[in-house]
Design an enzyme around this catalytic site. Structure first.
Site, PDB file in Angstrom:
ATOM      1  N   LYS A   4       8.488  55.474  82.307  1.00  0.00           N
ATOM      2  CA  LYS A   4       9.356  55.299  81.132  1.00  0.00           C
ATOM      3  C   LYS A   4      10.285  54.096  81.336  1.00  0.00           C
ATOM      4  CE  LYS A   4       8.988  60.171  80.006  1.00  0.00           C
ATOM      5  NZ  LYS A   4       9.493  61.533  80.172  1.00  0.00           N
TER       6      LYS A   4
ATOM      7  N   ASP B   2      13.901  62.889  72.778  1.00  0.00           N
ATOM      8  CA  ASP B   2      12.745  63.727  73.120  1.00  0.00           C
ATOM      9  C   ASP B   2      12.424  64.702  71.987  1.00  0.00           C
ATOM     10  OD1 ASP B   2      11.337  63.208  75.416  1.00  0.00           O
ATOM     11  OD2 ASP B   2      12.642  64.373  76.739  1.00  0.00           O
TER      12      ASP B   2
ATOM     13  N   GLN C  50      14.737  64.764  82.079  1.00  0.00           N
ATOM     14  CA  GLN C  50      13.325  64.936  82.439  1.00  0.00           C
ATOM     15  C   GLN C  50      13.032  66.413  82.758  1.00  0.00           C
ATOM     16  OE1 GLN C  50      10.820  62.552  82.362  1.00  0.00           O
ATOM     17  NE2 GLN C  50       9.445  64.244  82.865  1.00  0.00           N
TER      18      GLN C  50
END
Ligand code: NAP
Length: 292
Positions: free
Chosen positions: A54, A121, A98
């Protein structure tokens, strides 16, 4: 004949589109570059790989990223403190924590503590709820990546029967919602299956579109699909054979290739699209931020 759906190529196209948009709406107007924050807890090797890719994607496009890397045994309180800092930092347009998180952390509490406007997200209940209600929201990157593959290859979704295998919050459930939305890129009739569904092949054999997000290599075989089905393989499992390691999807490639009309390969299918969709969400968050 099976056509492979090339996620690598699509991701390159979308990367160029995002770069152009950044040039037009941000650099030319002398505005601050979009900034993605990432909070990582611990040293799980898959999580480290995902986070590094990422950060690399941000570098490729030329946007800013900041990584807060906390030790494995950090407390929930310490993690919440970092989230609060990201929420309050006007220079961070969007951020992610994460997943998966360690067992001693309450993931629901963590996701709930993220400002929905920075939740790139798309896991916060506000975004998830809006997604379910056909409203504008941040959509989870993998699900958005799958929709984009179908859109760019001009594969009709409306009126088709989609069978999703796997109901996780990050893939199976959001894509089942998005495919059935009353919206452009939706209107599919969706069957959501999971580990408690008996005789999964009863459903997959009827499907026009199958999306597998299970994490069992070779799970979906040619015998489980109908001729001409469209197959999206989300699964990624790292297989190690001696010193060599490679990635395998949920689809048994040899038996599905030739029977399906379209198939996403692993690697090079959904994976690259997931990374680029996170960047797209970050750009949207930055543009929203600039508009304030
Ligand atoms: P997950 O949270 O472990 O969920 C797996 C899902 O599969 C669960 O809903 C589970 O059912 C279901 N399942 C397990 N065994 C099954 C069986 N025998 N028959 C039918 N359903 C079964 O996994 P995830 O996070 O969704 O990830 C799934 C896979 O996608 C993994 O390989 C992951 O690495 C990969 N992935 C890829 C990307 C990408 O960008 N390509 C992104 C995210 C994840 P229950 O709910 O009943 O337990």
């Amino acid at each position: 004949m099976t056509q492979l759906l090339n996620g690598n190529k699509l991701a390159i196209d979308i990367r160029k589109e995002i770069s152009k948009e950044i040039e037009k709406s941000i650099r030319n107007k002398k505005k601050r570059l979009p900034h993605l924050g990432i909070i990582l807890l611990g040293t799980n090797s898959s999580s480290l790989t995902y986070v590094n890719s990422k950060i690399q994607e941000c570098k490729n496009i030329g946007i800013e990223s900041s990584l807060i890397h906390l030790p494995n045994d950090s407390s929930e309180r310490e993690l919440l403190k970092e989230i609060k800092k990201m929420n309050n930092n006007p220079l961070i347009d969007g951020f992610i924590v994460q997943l998966p998180l360690q067992k001693h952390i309450n993931s629901d509490k963590i996701i709930m503590s993220i400002n929905p406007r920075k939740d790139v997200d798309g896991f916060h209940p506000e975004n998830f709820g809006k997604m379910s209600l056909d409203m504008k929201a941040f959509f989870p990157a993998t699900a958005l990546g799958i929709l984009t593959i179908l859109e760019r290859y001009k594969i009709e979704i409306s009126g088709k029967h989609t069978v999703v295998v796997g109901r996780s919050r990050i893939v199976g459930r959001p894509i089942s919602i998005l495919m059935s939305r009353k919206n452009y890129l939706g209107n599919s009739t969706v069957t959501l299956t999971h580990s408690q569904t008996p005789n999964i092949d009863y459903y997959t054999k009827q499907a026009d579109i199958i999306i597998t997000a299970v994490g069992i290599p070779g799970f979906l075989t040619g015998k489980m699909i109908k001729e001409g089905a469209i197959v999206i393989d989300v699964g990624i499992t790292k297989i190690t054979n001696g010193k060599k390691s490679f990635l395998k999807g949920d689809v048994d490639f040899n038996s599905v290739y030739g029977k399906a009309s379209y198939l996403t390969p692993v690697p090079g299918g959904v994976g690259p699209m997931t990374r680029i969709m996170l960047i797209k969400n970050t750009l949207i968050a930055a543009l929203n931020n600039e508009n304030k």
